[in-house]
Scaffold this motif. Structure first.
Motif, PDB file in Angstrom:
ATOM      1  N   GLN A   1      -0.286   7.108   3.466  1.00 52.94           N
ATOM      2  CA  GLN A   1      -1.040   8.352   3.384  1.00 52.94           C
ATOM      3  C   GLN A   1      -0.647   9.314   4.503  1.00 52.94           C
ATOM      4  OE1 GLN A   1      -3.364   8.980   0.820  1.00 52.94           O
ATOM      5  NE2 GLN A   1      -2.279   7.196   0.084  1.00 52.94           N
TER       6      GLN A   1
ATOM      7  N   GLU B   1     -11.316  -2.851   3.630  1.00 54.00           N
ATOM      8  CA  GLU B   1     -11.443  -1.404   3.532  1.00 54.00           C
ATOM      9  C   GLU B   1     -10.195  -0.862   2.817  1.00 54.00           C
ATOM     10  OE1 GLU B   1     -14.010   0.541   4.552  1.00 54.00           O
ATOM     11  OE2 GLU B   1     -15.072  -1.292   5.075  1.00 54.00           O
ATOM     12  N   PRO B   2     -10.308   0.269   2.111  1.00 51.84           N
ATOM     13  CA  PRO B   2      -9.161   0.788   1.366  1.00 51.84           C
ATOM     14  C   PRO B   2      -8.035   1.336   2.241  1.00 51.84           C
ATOM     15  CG  PRO B   2     -11.038   2.257   1.139  1.00 51.84           C
ATOM     16  CD  PRO B   2     -11.522   1.030   1.860  1.00 51.84           C
ATOM     17  N   LEU B   3      -8.348   1.777   3.458  1.00 54.99           N
ATOM     18  CA  LEU B   3      -7.316   2.301   4.353  1.00 54.99           C
ATOM     19  C   LEU B   3      -7.140   1.374   5.545  1.00 54.99           C
ATOM     20  CD1 LEU B   3      -8.211   6.104   4.437  1.00 54.99           C
ATOM     21  CD2 LEU B   3      -6.506   4.965   3.032  1.00 54.99           C
ATOM     22  N   THR B   4      -5.891   1.207   5.951  1.00 51.33           N
ATOM     23  CA  THR B   4      -5.598   0.385   7.117  1.00 51.33           C
ATOM     24  C   THR B   4      -4.440   0.998   7.891  1.00 51.33           C
ATOM     25  OG1 THR B   4      -5.240  -1.882   7.872  1.00 51.33           O
ATOM     26  CG2 THR B   4      -4.003  -1.189   5.927  1.00 51.33           C
TER      27      THR B   4
ATOM     28  N   SER C   1      -5.699   0.261  -1.800  1.00 49.02           N
ATOM     29  CA  SER C   1      -6.473   0.167  -3.045  1.00 49.02           C
ATOM     30  C   SER C   1      -5.586   0.236  -4.286  1.00 49.02           C
ATOM     31  CB  SER C   1      -7.549   1.251  -3.101  1.00 49.02           C
ATOM     32  OG  SER C   1      -6.967   2.538  -3.185  1.00 49.02           O
TER      33      SER C   1
ATOM     34  N   GLY D   1       0.817  -1.204   0.000  1.00 44.58           N
ATOM     35  CA  GLY D   1       0.000   0.000   0.000  1.00 44.58           C
ATOM     36  C   GLY D   1       0.848   1.249   0.000  1.00 44.58           C
ATOM     37  N   LYS D   2       0.185   2.368  -0.254  1.00 44.77           N
ATOM     38  CA  LYS D   2       0.846   3.668  -0.289  1.00 44.77           C
ATOM     39  C   LYS D   2       0.569   4.390   1.021  1.00 44.77           C
ATOM     40  CE  LYS D   2       1.308   7.716  -3.238  1.00 44.77           C
ATOM     41  NZ  LYS D   2       0.860   8.329  -4.492  1.00 44.77           N
TER      42      LYS D   2
ATOM     43  N   VAL E   1      -2.285   3.469   5.610  1.00 43.36           N
ATOM     44  CA  VAL E   1      -1.897   2.975   4.292  1.00 43.36           C
ATOM     45  C   VAL E   1      -3.117   2.774   3.403  1.00 43.36           C
ATOM     46  CG1 VAL E   1      -0.676   1.118   3.094  1.00 43.36           C
ATOM     47  CG2 VAL E   1       0.015   1.758   5.393  1.00 43.36           C
ATOM     48  N   ASP E   2      -3.009   3.206   2.152  1.00 41.84           N
ATOM     49  CA  ASP E   2      -4.052   2.990   1.143  1.00 41.84           C
ATOM     50  C   ASP E   2      -3.688   1.733   0.363  1.00 41.84           C
ATOM     51  OD1 ASP E   2      -5.867   3.017  -0.913  1.00 41.84           O
ATOM     52  OD2 ASP E   2      -5.250   4.952  -1.727  1.00 41.84           O
TER      53      ASP E   2
END
Length: 61
Positions: A21, A44-47, A33, A18-19, A30-31
């Protein structure tokens, strides 16, 4: 331990990537998606990932 910065790509938990954030004191948000198979993961897209539990794959440019 090197702490990730916003925009870095990290790997954690058995190959998830992930990227970053946002960087917090003890963790990063982290994103995930950005992964090709994101829809298949049903997450979920964020963790949130603790600094101890990831490695930096690519730094922000």
């Amino acid at each position: 331990m090197k702490i990730a910065e916003a925009g870095n790509i990290i790997e954690f938990k058995q190959g998830l990537k992930g990227k970053v954030q946002k960087v917090n004191k003890n963790s990063v948000i982290v994103d995930i998606s950005i992964m090709e198979n994101f829809r298949d993961l049903e997450m979920e897209p964020l963790t949130v990932v603790n600094h101890k539990n990831y490695k930096i794959v690519r730094t922000a440019e």
